[in-house]
Design a protein around this motif. Structure first.
Motif, short mmCIF file in Angstrom:
data_model
loop_
_atom_site.label_atom_id
_atom_site.label_comp_id
_atom_site.label_asym_id
_atom_site.label_seq_id
_atom_site.Cartn_x
_atom_site.Cartn_y
_atom_site.Cartn_z
N HIS A 1 1.11 3.12 -4.13
CA HIS A 1 0.24 2.60 -3.08
C HIS A 1 1.07 2.25 -1.85
N CYS B 1 0.90 -3.37 0.95
CA CYS B 1 -0.18 -4.03 0.19
C CYS B 1 0.34 -5.26 -0.54
N HIS C 1 -6.74 7.71 -0.30
CA HIS C 1 -5.52 7.07 -0.79
C HIS C 1 -4.38 7.16 0.21
#
Length: 141
Positions: A30, A34, A90
């Motif tokens: 990811h 984040c 994504h």
């Protein structure tokens, strides 16, 4: 709600959905920021749902079963899981979750009474022109 950027939005969301020490699940890989955006001020813990190039759902694509396994393992350890955080499309992989995948994740969240938090900042930036983007706001129920 409107903020001056996604980082600020993620910080606000983790603060209003979680208490310090609570857990959010997030698939890997990811976007690296984040971790900071979701956890630094709120003291929320991220549990990373690891995926691999040969993952069942596709390359680096967690399935609802992956999320449920991680959720149950966390609960078994006494963790208070408050939600699943997804990035759709994504970042960094560029993949787009199908409506069925989103529905399955939403149903999992409903089953365990946790939040589904979806970062959709790249909703207009799909890599393939024939890819249909579905927002969680479009889901029935």
């Amino acid at each position: 709600f409107v903020t001056n950027g996604v980082s600020c939005a993620m910080d606000c969301i983790s603060n209003v959905t979680c208490s310090p020490g609570d857990v959010l699940l997030i698939g890997t890989p990811h976007y690296g920021v984040c971790d900071t955006d979701l956890c630094e001020k709120s003291e929320v813990k991220l549990i990373k749902v690891h995926t691999y190039s040969n993952s069942e759902g596709g390359p680096f694509r967690p399935t609802v079963q992956d999320y449920e396994r991680s959720l149950l393992a966390a609960k078994e350890k006494g963790e208070n899981v408050r939600g699943i955080f997804i990035i759709n499309p994504h970042n960094p992989m560029g993949s787009v979750l199908s409506e069925k995948e989103l529905q399955d994740i939403a149903q999992l969240c409903a089953k365990y009474e946790i939040h589904l938090i979806s970062d959709e900042i790249y909703m207009l930036s799909t890599l393939k022109t024939d890819t249909k983007f579905t927002s969680v706001l479009e889901l029935e129920g």
